[in-house]
Design a protein around this motif. Structure first.
Motif, PDB file in Angstrom:
ATOM      1  N   PRO A 101      38.346  40.629  30.851  1.00  0.00           N
ATOM      2  CA  PRO A 101      39.177  41.276  31.875  1.00  0.00           C
ATOM      3  C   PRO A 101      38.398  41.693  33.114  1.00  0.00           C
ATOM      4  N   ALA A 102      37.092  41.915  32.971  1.00  0.00           N
ATOM      5  CA  ALA A 102      36.277  42.335  34.118  1.00  0.00           C
ATOM      6  C   ALA A 102      36.037  41.208  35.108  1.00  0.00           C
ATOM      7  N   THR A 103      36.058  39.968  34.617  1.00  0.00           N
ATOM      8  CA  THR A 103      35.767  38.825  35.503  1.00  0.00           C
ATOM      9  C   THR A 103      36.929  37.862  35.634  1.00  0.00           C
ATOM     10  N   PHE A 104      38.058  38.155  35.029  1.00  0.00           N
ATOM     11  CA  PHE A 104      39.216  37.267  35.077  1.00  0.00           C
ATOM     12  C   PHE A 104      39.612  36.976  36.518  1.00  0.00           C
ATOM     13  N   GLY A 105      39.780  35.703  36.838  1.00  0.00           N
ATOM     14  CA  GLY A 105      40.222  35.297  38.163  1.00  0.00           C
ATOM     15  C   GLY A 105      39.116  35.148  39.174  1.00  0.00           C
ATOM     16  N   VAL A 107      54.980  39.531  42.063  1.00  0.00           N
ATOM     17  CA  VAL A 107      55.373  39.511  40.653  1.00  0.00           C
ATOM     18  C   VAL A 107      54.258  38.884  39.819  1.00  0.00           C
ATOM     19  N   ASP A 108      53.666  37.795  40.288  1.00  0.00           N
ATOM     20  CA  ASP A 108      52.538  37.168  39.582  1.00  0.00           C
ATOM     21  C   ASP A 108      51.396  38.162  39.388  1.00  0.00           C
ATOM     22  N   GLU A 109      51.103  38.943  40.419  1.00  0.00           N
ATOM     23  CA  GLU A 109      50.057  39.970  40.337  1.00  0.00           C
ATOM     24  C   GLU A 109      50.383  40.997  39.255  1.00  0.00           C
ATOM     25  N   LEU A 110      51.623  41.448  39.240  1.00  0.00           N
ATOM     26  CA  LEU A 110      52.041  42.449  38.250  1.00  0.00           C
ATOM     27  C   LEU A 110      51.972  41.898  36.829  1.00  0.00           C
ATOM     28  N   VAL A 111      52.349  40.636  36.649  1.00  0.00           N
ATOM     29  CA  VAL A 111      52.273  40.009  35.327  1.00  0.00           C
ATOM     30  C   VAL A 111      50.812  39.904  34.898  1.00  0.00           C
ATOM     31  N   THR A 112      49.944  39.491  35.803  1.00  0.00           N
ATOM     32  CA  THR A 112      48.511  39.382  35.482  1.00  0.00           C
ATOM     33  C   THR A 112      47.938  40.749  35.121  1.00  0.00           C
ATOM     34  N   GLU A 113      48.290  41.784  35.879  1.00  0.00           N
ATOM     35  CA  GLU A 113      47.821  43.140  35.576  1.00  0.00           C
ATOM     36  C   GLU A 113      48.289  43.587  34.194  1.00  0.00           C
ATOM     37  N   SER A 114      49.524  43.291  33.857  1.00  0.00           N
ATOM     38  CA  SER A 114      50.066  43.647  32.551  1.00  0.00           C
ATOM     39  C   SER A 114      49.272  42.960  31.444  1.00  0.00           C
ATOM     40  N   TYR A 115      49.041  41.673  31.611  1.00  0.00           N
ATOM     41  CA  TYR A 115      48.262  40.882  30.645  1.00  0.00           C
ATOM     42  C   TYR A 115      46.871  41.485  30.470  1.00  0.00           C
TER      43      TYR A 115
END
Length: 100
Positions: A93-97, A69-77
């Motif tokens: 967004p290219a380097t986030f995380g 779920v955390d992954e999906l929320v991050t992808e949405s963001y």
């Protein structure tokens, strides 16, 4: 029905509400990814009250792993951030995380 709305720079990336006593979460998703998720998982369905091609609904059956779920929320963001001008983007967004 009350909705909790999560935005980045004024654009919605997540919605949360309670339906029949159970929480649901709506997230933005890339069309191909949304279709793939809905096909593979019964607990991910069409985006309730949203564009069915770009939104998914996470169902409350408890089968979704918190990390997923955390992954999906991050992808949405990040999908929302990617569509902003570079000066508006709060993160790259290219380097986030990624660690430098």
């Amino acid at each position: 029905m009350d909705w909790d709305v999560y935005k980045v720079r004024g654009t919605v990336f997540m919605l949360q509400t309670v339906v029949a006593g159970e929480p649901i979460v709506l997230l933005k998703a890339a069309p191909a990814g949304a279709l793939s998720l809905r096909t593979a998982r019964a607990d991910i369905t069409l985006g309730c009250h949203m564009n069915k091609q770009h939104w998914i609904t996470l169902q409350p059956d408890g089968g979704l792993d918190a990390a997923f779920v955390d992954e999906l929320v991050t992808e949405s963001y990040l999908l929302v951030v990617e569509n902003m001008s570079q000066t508006q983007q709060p993160v790259d967004p290219a380097t986030f995380g990624q660690r430098s």
